[in-house]
Design an enzyme around this catalytic site. Structure first.
Site, PDB file in Angstrom:
ATOM      1  N   HIS A 294     -17.235  66.366 -28.253  1.00 44.19           N
ATOM      2  CA  HIS A 294     -17.799  67.526 -27.559  1.00 44.19           C
ATOM      3  C   HIS A 294     -17.685  67.404 -26.042  1.00 44.19           C
ATOM      4  CE1 HIS A 294     -19.807  71.227 -27.312  1.00 44.19           C
ATOM      5  NE2 HIS A 294     -20.648  71.084 -28.311  1.00 44.19           N
ATOM      6  N   ARG A 295     -17.342  66.231 -25.519  1.00 48.11           N
ATOM      7  CA  ARG A 295     -17.137  66.104 -24.079  1.00 48.11           C
ATOM      8  C   ARG A 295     -15.874  66.819 -23.631  1.00 48.11           C
ATOM      9  NH1 ARG A 295     -16.913  59.808 -23.389  1.00 48.11           N
ATOM     10  NH2 ARG A 295     -15.437  60.194 -25.083  1.00 48.11           N
TER      11      ARG A 295
END
Length: 583
Positions: free
Chosen positions: A556-557
């Protein structure tokens, strides 16, 4: 006299340590400062001898070529004094009668020196022992930049035959046994278990067979003579001359887990690590690696001069943390589980009977890589693909390919569709930079294919999948699967993946959450396809359709939820009608 910085190989570097003080008398080539850049540590030697009168740099300063580091006082005067003293001593020694010298009492050290001289003269009269040629051998191409020495299968002094396995090297995904490059006696082993080694690194010295046997006999007699001489010397009273320099004790490097010092169960943030490590002696590259691994650098023991921490010390600390059973959760290490030690299960009334089974070598090697997932913010997106028409196409093609010895499975279609989708959505085919400020986009799709074996899961790689057709992909899937199950995969077959597909095929299940294989940012899981009722709006009726469950896990980064949903649906659409790839 000014001592200036030589060519450092970089524009500038940081002064990490000053090895001299004002007033020190140094010789030419004595190390005076230690400098560090992002990639290396270099000790700068003095270009002249003399007495240090001034130090012009401080720890933390940036230095460049030509900058004055220290100033020396010329030692010519002291040399003159030394010469005068030497001449006087020589003249005095000439005046002593020879008879007086012979009758002069001698110290035990002088007597021992004379005995050694006589022994050496006696040995000169003996026939010269046949000496063998000791050859230093370098590691072959390992297929990876570096790997860990997992096991040393021989000892110094052992006789080995050519191609006998002598070393076990392990990377994140494979184990490789290094054979002996020649037959002979092992003179010295230059590496030890736990070392990180690279291609071309010297690792062993072997004496060839034709001279090893002859030398053994001669060496035995030498050892006996030396032992007799030492026993005779031991019977004499031993005195210690305080004026002689003493040898510094060898420092024993001990890597401990420091569990008791841990106060937090969560990974330290970058700012916390920087704050705690201000007083730690380590270079920029080592600190950067510590932040990447999430290691509290204050808990790492340094093995270099003045306890300076090297990259190898970080890796040893992480390995020690994995292997040590702690009584409390460890803090700041990259591979801990944040769980306490197992309870004592010896009481069968409580726990019942237990049995211990060793993990396979492949499973042990995979654990450090899997532990990285603890620090990845992973999310999984689920979707369904209607592969009814694709399955019909596969049924039409598989008979002809089977005649050619090719097994055409739905996985080949999944690989092709996903590879094409990655070229259209390159962010899924990328890596996050170490400093978390950039995304490194891969221009080729190297597709990892998870394969289950008796020893565990292994992930061989199809290189440049975006340029290959479904038939070629099917061929390579079959070849890699056979090599994986026969344990014949090379390290090159396992490296370089930019994205991974994990297919559970006919194993069952409706969906699952695959783990992202760091440093990749995404992995696609495919479960068993099953028939579902699907509403046909034009016919106003339900009809059976073959639906394939897809599970996309992502970092998700790098990838947000909206992009993940779009990408998963795009792959599902391509699988429903592979002709879209031709457009």
């Amino acid at each position: 006299m000014e001592i200036k910085a030589p060519d450092l190989g970089v524009d500038s570097a940081e002064v990490s340590e000053i090895m001299v003080e004002v007033g020190d008398v140094i010789a030419k080539d004595d190390n005076i400062i230690l400098i560090e850049s992002d990639k290396a540590s270099v000790e700068v030697p003095s270009s002249a001898a003399g007495k240090v009168t001034k130090i012009n740099v401080a720890v933390g300063d940036q230095v460049s070529e030509g900058m004055v580091l220290i100033e020396l006082e010329n030692d010519a005067e002291s040399d003159t004094d030394s010469q005068d003293t030497s001449q006087t001593t020589d003249e005095e020694s000439k005046e002593v009668p020879v008879a007086d010298k012979q009758n002069e009492p001698q110290s035990p050290q002088q007597e021992e020196k004379q005995n050694d001289t006589k022994a050496a003269e006696s040995n000169d009269s003996k026939p010269t022992k046949k000496s063998g040629v000791a050859t230093t051998h370098a590691l072959p191409d390992l297929g990876v930049d570096e790997a860990e020495v997992s096991e040393i299968m021989v000892s110094e002094g052992d006789m080995v035959s050519a191609d006998q396995s002598i070393l076990l090297i392990e990377s994140d995904k494979a184990s490789v046994e290094v054979p002996a490059p020649q037959a002979g006696r092992i003179e010295k082993i230059l590496v030890k278990a736990g070392d990180m080694v690279a291609n071309g690194q010297d690792f062993i010295i072997i004496v060839s067979n034709d001279v090893a046997a002859g030398n053994d006999a001669a060496d035995t007699s030498d050892v006996q003579e030396a032992s007799t001489s030492k026993q005779a010397a031991a019977s004499e009273p031993q005195t210690q001359t305080t004026g002689e320099p003493k040898q510094a004790p060898v420092k024993s490097v001990s890597v401990t887990n420091n569990v008791a010092a841990s106060k937090s169960d969560s990974k330290l943030t970058e700012s916390q690590v920087n704050a705690k490590s201000a007083e730690v002696y380590a270079g920029p590259a080592v600190r950067k690696l510590a932040r990447q691994l999430g290691v509290d650098i204050t808990q790492v023991n340094g093995s270099a001069l003045n306890d300076r921490i090297l990259k190898e010390d970080l890796f040893a600390h992480v390995k020690s943390s994995m292997n040590t059973k702690s009584t409390a959760p460890a803090s700041g290490t990259a591979v801990r589980s944040s769980l306490p030690s197992l309870p004592d299960m010896s009481n069968t009334e409580i726990w019942g009977e237990t049995e211990t089974q060793d993990l396979t070598r492949l499973q042990k090697v995979s654990i450090p890589q899997l532990n990285y997932n603890t620090y990845l913010p992973q999310v999984t997106q689920f979707d369904l693909s209607d592969i009814t028409e694709t399955e019909k196409l596969r049924g039409e093609l598989k008979g002809g390919m089977k005649a050619e010895g090719i097994g055409l499975t739905i996985l080949a279609f999944i690989v092709k569709a996903t590879a094409y989708a990655l070229t259209q959505h390159p962010r899924f085919n990328s890596h996050l930079s170490d400093d978390n400020t950039q995304v490194i986009l891969r221009k080729s799709v190297n597709m990892g294919i998870a394969v289950a074996t008796d020893d565990g899961l292994i992930v061989p790689v199809i290189k440049n999948a975006q340029d290959k057709g479904i038939k070629q992909i099917a061929i390579e899937i079959g070849e890699l699967a056979v090599k994986a199950r026969d344990k014949k995969l090379s390290t090159k077959d396992l490296q370089g993946a930019s994205f991974t597909i994990s297919s559970q095929g006919i194993l069952g299940g409706t969906a699952f959450t695959p783990l992202v294989n760091w440093p990749q940012v995404g992995i696609l899981g495919a479960s068993e396809a099953t028939m579902h009722p699907h509403w046909n709006a034009s016919k106003q009726t339900f009809e059976p359709r073959l639906m394939l469950p897809l599970s996309l896990s992502y970092d998700h980064r790098v990838i947000n939820g909206a992009d993940a949903a779009v990408f998963t649906r795009y792959v599902a659409t391509l699988l429903a009608d592979p002709r879209r790839i031709l457009l």
